[in-house]
Scaffold this motif. Structure first.
Motif, PDB file in Angstrom:
ATOM      1  N   GLN A 354      97.882 -59.126 -78.313  1.00  0.00           N
ATOM      2  CA  GLN A 354      96.876 -58.070 -78.464  1.00  0.00           C
ATOM      3  C   GLN A 354      95.469 -58.581 -78.188  1.00  0.00           C
ATOM      4  N   ASN A 361      86.058 -59.705 -71.886  1.00  0.00           N
ATOM      5  CA  ASN A 361      85.240 -58.608 -72.393  1.00  0.00           C
ATOM      6  C   ASN A 361      86.140 -57.714 -73.244  1.00  0.00           C
ATOM      7  N   MET A 362      85.882 -57.674 -74.544  1.00  0.00           N
ATOM      8  CA  MET A 362      86.816 -57.042 -75.474  1.00  0.00           C
ATOM      9  C   MET A 362      86.568 -55.549 -75.616  1.00  0.00           C
ATOM     10  N   ASN A 363      87.659 -54.806 -75.815  1.00  0.00           N
ATOM     11  CA  ASN A 363      87.551 -53.388 -76.129  1.00  0.00           C
ATOM     12  C   ASN A 363      87.346 -53.228 -77.638  1.00  0.00           C
ATOM     13  N   PRO A 364      87.044 -52.023 -78.122  1.00  0.00           N
ATOM     14  CA  PRO A 364      86.776 -51.847 -79.556  1.00  0.00           C
ATOM     15  C   PRO A 364      87.906 -52.311 -80.466  1.00  0.00           C
ATOM     16  N   GLN A 366      90.057 -54.743 -79.905  1.00  0.00           N
ATOM     17  CA  GLN A 366      90.070 -56.204 -79.933  1.00  0.00           C
ATOM     18  C   GLN A 366      88.905 -56.751 -80.748  1.00  0.00           C
ATOM     19  N   LYS A 367      87.752 -56.088 -80.665  1.00  0.00           N
ATOM     20  CA  LYS A 367      86.624 -56.500 -81.499  1.00  0.00           C
ATOM     21  C   LYS A 367      86.957 -56.323 -82.983  1.00  0.00           C
ATOM     22  N   ASN A 438      80.527 -61.924 -74.819  1.00  0.00           N
ATOM     23  CA  ASN A 438      81.288 -60.690 -74.647  1.00  0.00           C
ATOM     24  C   ASN A 438      80.636 -59.757 -73.616  1.00  0.00           C
TER      25      ASN A 438
END
Length: 546
Positions: A354, A361-364, A366-367, A438
């Motif tokens: 995951q 560059n992380m999506n929400p 992943q953040k 990021n």
């Protein structure tokens, strides 16, 4: 053991197959490195006049004896095997890549999400050992399935299969890890192809060690093609630049290596190497006390390390510097630095399918996973039974809080946070804003200071002013640009906070040429007016590993 002892080759007796090592060690647990008189070691050559490439050769299960020759000096006698070709427990013969032999590897960790490059160090019909940069090992665990591993030989031929990780460990002293991979699910065609590559590797190794016979000759697999020759030339030039690295920078990068070795121990051996982490702390304290300005300059050499490593060490370095400037005998410094080095370590523990990488560059979603790093690290420590001191625990638990209550994980406010956390909050946010992260571009120090000043409810303005007065608007370790096109690293600043000594490394009028010249004071006027601080990544200012 938590980390390897470093030794020097003192003597080699080829007739008796004996290798004599000398070890300088101030500990008392050296006998624990021997298991019933058996030892494993890695030989590492960093380069010579004939061959500038770094080479390693690993030996295991050597019969060895320790002799103490002085208070901290030991002599280690090792009985070497009769041949470099060793039989494996699963059958077959393991062929080491020696005397300049090498092949490149590409290991797919998560399908279509993460793959890492490495160098092949040995091969057999059962598996291989691959050497990768230590920074790439955070996603690896013993027993992990490998969807695809590709071996690419110098002449361009390649072999691909599935695999499974059998061991992961640090190798050498320069930031690399060794991965043992078992080949699995081989088809009949793959077995036949693999046998060819193993036989050709054995033939090449026999040829290089000087064996004679009608079947011993140089294998065409190891004749470099155009692509391989180009890669080797570029790598040689990069290594030559690294060999000129100052001792202070090597010291800071060694801390980065050991921090990642500690993470490897946590993940794959389920042990907390407290001695290793305290050694990192003591090294940083020694370096900042030895030469404060050279230490601050050396912190910039961490720019290519993983973000969690770079951030932890740079923040710990600035925290040590400010605390020691306030009070050289502050008893909290050592434990505060330990907490700072550990406070980001939960992030790599969260790497999974995951969250396949911390560099993406992380999506929400992943953040959101990443914000659990404090709890993840605490869970790991609880599982291992290690209890932090009050100062260390305060840093680890509260380093990401803010005075306005908008931090994490607990949303604590100013009165609930210690004076150390007030200081750390300012150091951390400035470090975060002045480094790319990021996908966000780094700000200049002036822009970062202004951003923190405007957020007065979240950060202590008095501490911010102390920080600005200490490091100025052109901090030591910044890359600056002049009107004449020169780029240089700030090595010292004057009382007004402007660069007074700069290490010039590039002239943009001649971008393919690398320079190295230290200029100071009045000589700086000859390189034009100071324009701005720039991002090293924009000009490909990379730090090269040996």
């Amino acid at each position: 053991m938590h980390y390897a002892l470093q030794a020097e080759v003192a003597e080699f007796n080829a007739d008796a197959s004996k290798l004599i090592l000398e070890i300088e060690y101030d500990g008392t647990d050296y006998e624990q490195y021997l298991s019933e008189g058996i030892l494993s070691l890695d030989l590492e050559m960093l380069g010579s006049a004939e061959n500038s490439a770094r080479e390693t050769y690993s030996l295991s299960d050597l019969s060895s004896k320790f002799f103490k020759t002085d208070s901290m000096l030991y002599r280690l006698e090792c009985q070497l095997p009769e041949s470099v070709f060793l039989a494996e427990s699963r059958g077959g013969v393991r062929i080491p890549f020696i005397l300049g032999m090498h092949a490149r590897t590409r290991i797919e960790i998560f399908p279509h999400a993460l793959s890492i490059a490495g160098m092949l160090r040995n091969i057999s019909t059962g598996g291989c050992m691959v050497e990768i940069e230590l920074v790439e090992s955070i996603a690896l665990e013993v027993g992990q399935a490998i969807p695809d591993i590709t071996l690419e030989f110098p002449n361009g031929r390649a072999f691909s299969t599935r695999g499974r990780i059998r061991h992961v460990r640090p190798v050498g002293q320069n930031g690399y890890a060794a991965i043992g991979i078992q080949f699995v699910d081989l088809s009949a065609a793959q077995i036949e192809s693999l046998l060819y590559y193993v036989n050709e590797s054995e033939r090449e190794a026999a040829h290089r060690v000087g064996m004679k016979g009608s079947m011993v000759y140089a294998s065409p697999l190891f004749i470099p093609g155009p692509k391989e020759r180009q890669l080797r030339l570029r790598e040689m030039q990069e290594r030559e630049r690294r060999m000129r690295q100052p001792p202070m920078e090597r010291g800071v990068l060694e801390v980065a290596n050991r921090l990642q070795i500690g993470l490897m121990q946590l993940k794959n051996r389920n042990t907390f190497p407290s001695g290793l982490f305290y050694d990192c702390v003591d090294t940083l304290l020694y370096l900042v006390k030895q030469d404060r300005k050279a230490f601050l300059y050396a912190l910039s050499s961490l720019r290519d390390e993983p973000e969690w490593v770079r951030h932890a060490i740079q923040v710990a370095g600035k925290l040590a510097d400010l605390l020691l400037l306030r009070d050289p005998h502050d008893p909290r410094v050592r434990e505060a630095l330990l907490g700072t080095l550990l406070h980001t370590m939960g992030k790599p523990l969260l790497v999974s399918a995951q969250l396949p990488s911390l560099k993406m560059n992380m999506n929400p979603a992943q953040k959101g996973i990443l914000r659990q790093h404090v709890a993840e690290m605490q869970l790991k420590l609880d599982t291992l039974g290690w209890v932090a001191s009050p100062v260390c625990a305060d840093i680890m638990q509260n380093a990401n809080e803010r005075l306005d209550g908008r931090g994490y994980p607990a949303g604590k406010k100013g009165t609930q946070l210690s004076e150390l956390i007030h200081l750390l909050c300012v150091i951390k946010i400035i470090n975060k804003l002045t480094n790319s992260r990021n996908g966000a571009q780094p700000r200049s120090p002036f822009s970062a200071y202004r951003r923190v000043y405007e957020a007065s409810s979240a950060y202590d303005r008095v501490i911010l002013m102390e920080y600005v007065q200490t490091y100025g608007f052109y901090p030591i370790g910044s890359l600056v640009k002049y009107t004449s096109g020169f780029l240089g690293w700030v090595m010292d600043i004057d009382k007004k906070g402007k660069p007074s000594e700069v290490h010039l490394v590039k002239n943009l009028r001649f971008p393919e040429t690398t320079i190295s010249s230290v200029v100071s004071r009045s000589d700086l006027t000859q390189v034009g007016k100071l324009v701005e601080i720039v991002d090293p990544a924009e000009y490909a200012m990379k730090v090269t590993r040996l």
